[in-house]
Design a protein around this motif. Structure first.
Motif, PDB file in Angstrom:
ATOM      1  N   TYR A 196       0.642  -1.201   0.444  1.00 26.54           N
ATOM      2  CA  TYR A 196       0.097   0.033   0.019  1.00 26.54           C
ATOM      3  C   TYR A 196       0.638   1.668  -0.048  1.00 26.54           C
ATOM      4  O   TYR A 196       1.897   0.955   0.787  1.00 26.54           O
ATOM      5  CB  TYR A 196      -0.554   0.143   1.427  1.00 26.54           C
ATOM      6  N   THR A 200      -1.071   7.462  -2.524  1.00 31.42           N
ATOM      7  CA  THR A 200      -2.246   7.022  -2.730  1.00 31.42           C
ATOM      8  C   THR A 200      -3.030   7.140  -2.188  1.00 31.42           C
ATOM      9  O   THR A 200      -4.431   7.549  -2.381  1.00 31.42           O
ATOM     10  CB  THR A 200      -2.159   5.631  -3.714  1.00 31.42           C
ATOM     11  N   ASP A 214     -10.743   5.880   0.588  1.00 34.61           N
ATOM     12  CA  ASP A 214      -9.293   6.450   1.425  1.00 34.61           C
ATOM     13  C   ASP A 214      -9.479   4.331   2.233  1.00 34.61           C
ATOM     14  O   ASP A 214      -8.453   4.117   2.100  1.00 34.61           O
ATOM     15  CB  ASP A 214      -9.232   7.348   1.919  1.00 34.61           C
ATOM     16  N   TYR A 217      -9.482   1.422   0.095  1.00 32.29           N
ATOM     17  CA  TYR A 217      -8.307   1.130  -0.795  1.00 32.29           C
ATOM     18  C   TYR A 217      -7.921   0.214   0.447  1.00 32.29           C
ATOM     19  O   TYR A 217      -6.419  -0.078   0.074  1.00 32.29           O
ATOM     20  CB  TYR A 217      -7.349   2.319  -1.036  1.00 32.29           C
TER      21      TYR A 217
END
Length: 259
Positions: A196, A200, A214, A217
């Motif tokens: 991760y 991003t 968010d 993700y």
């Protein structure tokens, strides 16, 4: 005399009961002859089969000993350069009489000898078998982290207070000399990553944080659904997540570190 010389006449001369008994006995005799021959041949095969494994087992230990000796020699000889300097050989090629009475961190000289099937020379090019070897006095577990490699754990949480540790198995690099066991255990901080990216996650939190992008993700599905159906907590939850992800307090759900 005719009855005695001719079996058929003698058989006719017997009574009916005796005649049947005699016929049954003759038939049994004819049937048992093949069975006895089969049993004798089977016993012969069994004896032969018992003899063959014994000869195989007798030859196995010698072959196994040769195989073990060849494997043990080639396991380290492939790592030992031929006709190289003895002082530059890796530890696997040497047998040294080390001592723990040396001063830690200071150079110490130990008497070493090369292992079988290892050829090395001194600085003048002469073959050497036994020689003094200069190395730093320190145990293997006291080496800097750059001189050993440790196993990684993906089952511990990297984001926790206090930070969690795991029991790692470490091995010294082949060219490094040290005292004691070259494989040891150490308690290390959890520092693995699941792929991760922090950039991003922060970008998704700023742009699509109101829809829970968010959190989705980062693998936090329940929090993502909560933000989605509450419109980012009416904007308050979105702002809080931007700050928490920005400082690194909120991380991946699997407990790994950001890239």
């Amino acid at each position: 005399m005719a009855a005695k010389g001719d079996p058929l006449r003698a058989l006719k001369g017997l009574s009916g009961m005796r005649r049947r008994r005699l016929v049954i006995l003759l038939l049994l005799g004819l049937c048992l002859q093949p069975v006895q021959g089969y049993l004798s041949s089977e016993q012969h095969i069994t004896n032969y089969a018992q003899d063959v494994p014994q000869a195989h087992v007798t030859a196995t230990p010698a072959a196994a000993a040769v195989k073990v000796q060849m494997t043990g020699t080639t396991s380290y000889s492939s790592k030992c350069p031929s006709r190289g300097l003895c002082s530059k050989l890796p530890p696997v090629c040497l047998s040294c009489n080390t001592s723990t009475s040396c001063r830690y961190g200071k150079p110490a000289t130990f008497q070493c000898s090369v292992k079988p099937a290892v050829d090395c020379v001194d600085e003048s090019g002469q073959p050497q078998k036994t020689f003094p070897f200069l190395m730093k006095c320190q145990f293997c577990w006291q080496l800097p982290p750059s001189q050993y490699r440790c196993s990684e754990s993906t089952s511990c949480m990297t984001v926790s207070c206090p930070r969690k540790r795991y029991n790692a198995t470490c091995s010294v690099l082949d060219h490094v000399h040290c005292l004691g066991n070259r494989e040891f255990h150490k308690m290390l901080y959890c520092n693995w990553t699941g792929g991760y990216k922090w950039s991003t996650a922060l970008a998704l939190s700023i742009t699509l944080g109101g829809f829970g992008a968010d959190r989705f993700y980062l693998g936090q599905w329940r929090e993502g659904l909560g933000k989605l159906f509450s419109f980012g907590g009416l904007g308050i939850w979105t702002l809080i997540d931007v700050l928490l992800i920005g400082v690194g307090y909120v991380g991946p759900a699997d407990g790994s570190l950001y890239i």
